[in-house]
Each structure stands twice: as C-alpha cells, then as structure tokens.
Design a protein around this motif. Sequence first.
Motif, PDB file in Angstrom:
ATOM      1  N   ARG A  13      37.830  12.948  59.599  1.00 44.44           N
ATOM      2  CA  ARG A  13      37.550  13.483  60.941  1.00 44.44           C
ATOM      3  C   ARG A  13      36.323  14.406  60.915  1.00 44.44           C
ATOM      4  NH1 ARG A  13      43.201  14.548  63.950  1.00 44.44           N
ATOM      5  NH2 ARG A  13      44.048  12.478  63.568  1.00 44.44           N
ATOM      6  N   PRO A  14      35.180  13.846  60.580  1.00 46.42           N
ATOM      7  CA  PRO A  14      33.978  14.690  60.519  1.00 46.42           C
ATOM      8  C   PRO A  14      33.438  14.998  61.904  1.00 46.42           C
ATOM      9  CG  PRO A  14      33.367  12.419  60.171  1.00 46.42           C
ATOM     10  CD  PRO A  14      34.876  12.445  60.265  1.00 46.42           C
ATOM     11  N   VAL A  15      32.613  16.001  61.961  1.00 46.91           N
ATOM     12  CA  VAL A  15      31.888  16.271  63.198  1.00 46.91           C
ATOM     13  C   VAL A  15      30.846  15.159  63.342  1.00 46.91           C
ATOM     14  CG1 VAL A  15      30.179  17.815  62.142  1.00 46.91           C
ATOM     15  CG2 VAL A  15      30.673  18.035  64.548  1.00 46.91           C
ATOM     16  N   THR A  16      30.734  14.630  64.556  1.00 49.51           N
ATOM     17  CA  THR A  16      29.759  13.571  64.835  1.00 49.51           C
ATOM     18  C   THR A  16      28.973  13.935  66.086  1.00 49.51           C
ATOM     19  OG1 THR A  16      31.341  12.305  66.175  1.00 49.51           O
ATOM     20  CG2 THR A  16      31.201  11.765  63.805  1.00 49.51           C
ATOM     21  N   ARG A  22      22.223  17.203  73.563  1.00 50.14           N
ATOM     22  CA  ARG A  22      21.209  18.253  73.438  1.00 50.14           C
ATOM     23  C   ARG A  22      21.385  18.989  72.111  1.00 50.14           C
ATOM     24  NH1 ARG A  22      18.025  19.770  77.496  1.00 50.14           N
ATOM     25  NH2 ARG A  22      18.020  21.902  76.748  1.00 50.14           N
ATOM     26  N   ILE A  23      20.284  19.409  71.535  1.00 48.55           N
ATOM     27  CA  ILE A  23      20.298  20.090  70.241  1.00 48.55           C
ATOM     28  C   ILE A  23      21.184  21.330  70.270  1.00 48.55           C
ATOM     29  CG2 ILE A  23      18.861  21.481  68.667  1.00 48.55           C
ATOM     30  CD1 ILE A  23      18.702  18.516  68.141  1.00 48.55           C
ATOM     31  N   GLU A  24      21.141  22.087  71.346  1.00 51.42           N
ATOM     32  CA  GLU A  24      21.959  23.302  71.429  1.00 51.42           C
ATOM     33  C   GLU A  24      23.446  22.976  71.314  1.00 51.42           C
ATOM     34  OE1 GLU A  24      18.103  23.812  73.549  1.00 51.42           O
ATOM     35  OE2 GLU A  24      19.709  22.335  73.704  1.00 51.42           O
ATOM     36  N   ALA A  25      23.884  21.902  71.935  1.00 47.70           N
ATOM     37  CA  ALA A  25      25.292  21.485  71.861  1.00 47.70           C
ATOM     38  C   ALA A  25      25.629  21.016  70.444  1.00 47.70           C
ATOM     39  CB  ALA A  25      25.574  20.381  72.874  1.00 47.70           C
ATOM     40  N   ALA A  26      24.689  20.321  69.827  1.00 44.27           N
ATOM     41  CA  ALA A  26      24.895  19.849  68.453  1.00 44.27           C
ATOM     42  C   ALA A  26      25.023  21.033  67.498  1.00 44.27           C
ATOM     43  CB  ALA A  26      23.749  18.934  68.031  1.00 44.27           C
ATOM     44  N   VAL A  27      24.202  22.043  67.686  1.00 42.31           N
ATOM     45  CA  VAL A  27      24.263  23.244  66.841  1.00 42.31           C
ATOM     46  C   VAL A  27      25.624  23.920  66.992  1.00 42.31           C
ATOM     47  CG1 VAL A  27      23.338  25.586  66.548  1.00 42.31           C
ATOM     48  CG2 VAL A  27      21.783  23.638  66.721  1.00 42.31           C
ATOM     49  N   GLN A  32      30.844  25.324  64.596  1.00 40.75           N
ATOM     50  CA  GLN A  32      32.306  25.338  64.709  1.00 40.75           C
ATOM     51  C   GLN A  32      32.976  24.531  63.598  1.00 40.75           C
ATOM     52  OE1 GLN A  32      33.034  23.949  68.699  1.00 40.75           O
ATOM     53  NE2 GLN A  32      32.412  25.890  69.622  1.00 40.75           N
ATOM     54  N   SER A  33      32.300  23.478  63.142  1.00 41.69           N
ATOM     55  CA  SER A  33      32.903  22.586  62.148  1.00 41.69           C
ATOM     56  C   SER A  33      32.798  23.112  60.722  1.00 41.69           C
ATOM     57  CB  SER A  33      32.231  21.210  62.198  1.00 41.69           C
ATOM     58  OG  SER A  33      30.939  21.269  61.622  1.00 41.69           O
ATOM     59  N   GLY A  34      31.757  23.885  60.449  1.00 40.15           N
ATOM     60  CA  GLY A  34      31.525  24.336  59.090  1.00 40.15           C
ATOM     61  C   GLY A  34      30.843  23.289  58.218  1.00 40.15           C
ATOM     62  N   GLN A  35      30.533  22.118  58.777  1.00 37.78           N
ATOM     63  CA  GLN A  35      29.813  21.087  58.035  1.00 37.78           C
ATOM     64  C   GLN A  35      28.324  21.404  58.054  1.00 37.78           C
ATOM     65  OE1 GLN A  35      32.502  17.222  59.154  1.00 37.78           O
ATOM     66  NE2 GLN A  35      30.325  16.931  59.130  1.00 37.78           N
ATOM     67  N   SER A  52      21.162  17.096  60.323  1.00 42.65           N
ATOM     68  CA  SER A  52      21.474  18.170  59.377  1.00 42.65           C
ATOM     69  C   SER A  52      21.184  19.535  59.993  1.00 42.65           C
ATOM     70  CB  SER A  52      20.637  18.009  58.103  1.00 42.65           C
ATOM     71  OG  SER A  52      19.277  18.294  58.376  1.00 42.65           O
ATOM     72  N   GLU A  53      21.716  20.560  59.353  1.00 40.73           N
ATOM     73  CA  GLU A  53      21.403  21.931  59.774  1.00 40.73           C
ATOM     74  C   GLU A  53      19.895  22.156  59.733  1.00 40.73           C
ATOM     75  OE1 GLU A  53      25.162  24.619  58.278  1.00 40.73           O
ATOM     76  OE2 GLU A  53      23.706  23.954  56.783  1.00 40.73           O
TER      77      GLU A  53
END
Length: 142
Positions: A13-16, A22-27, A32-35, A52-53
Amino acid sequence: MQSIQVADYLNHRPVTFSADMRIEAAVEKLLQSGQSGGPVIDSNKHVLGFLSEQDCLKKMLEATYQNESHSVVSDVMNSDPICVAPTDSIVQMADRMTVNAPKLYPVCDEDGRLKGVISRANVLLALDKHLHDTYESGNRYV
C-alpha cells in the motif's frame, strides 16, 4: 537466501500519485506517508513514472523564488522508472541498491501494473530476518 523474493517484503500500500496532481498535493502526500517517493500511476495502476522528494524539492524551491507554482507531477516525475518484479531475489535487490541511487523501486507485474514498492528498509529487514533465522537454527544443534 536466493529463494526470498521481493514479493515477500514489498509494501502493498505505497503512496502513489496521478500525473495531473499538483506538486503541492503530492508533497503533502509524501510528507504524510514517510516515503521518499512513489510511483505515478494511471487509473489502471500502470506505472507511468516515479516522483521523488528530490523532484519535489527542486520544483518547490523554484516556486518559492517565483512566489507561485503551476506545476503538476508529470512536469517533474522521472518518466523512465526502474520497475522490479515480485519474483526478483532479495539478494539481487540488495546488490542493485548498493550501486544504484533509487532508495525505492516500484514492483510491477508483467503487464506493468503496480503491485507495491520495495525500499532499502524492506530489503534490510529481509536480510536481517534471514541472518537471525540462520543464526538461531545454527545454535539449536550445538
């Protein structure tokens, strides 16, 4: 040890992300996921890329300088992600991870659909468990 497979230790169940997010939502999802990153998938779970980060950091820094952001995931994602198979060996993954930069790999079936992700921490856990099991079984007969 060669028989231990990626499928035995992957995160199901990874973050996808979606390409149009939008980049802000992805960040926010990353934080929140810690991935350290995650696969970019379409509605059928086919892997389109990897975010990636580091990708996000570059774009967020740029947005800070410009005081605005209009970027979406597809603008910054790696469009050529390295997928691994669930049947790949943990030992092979460990070897791969000592040389290549990714800390996290999408795990895909033969059709390119996401099954999960495998991280360095997952691989370390598998190696550690194997070493402990080997040590314990070796001491039983002493």
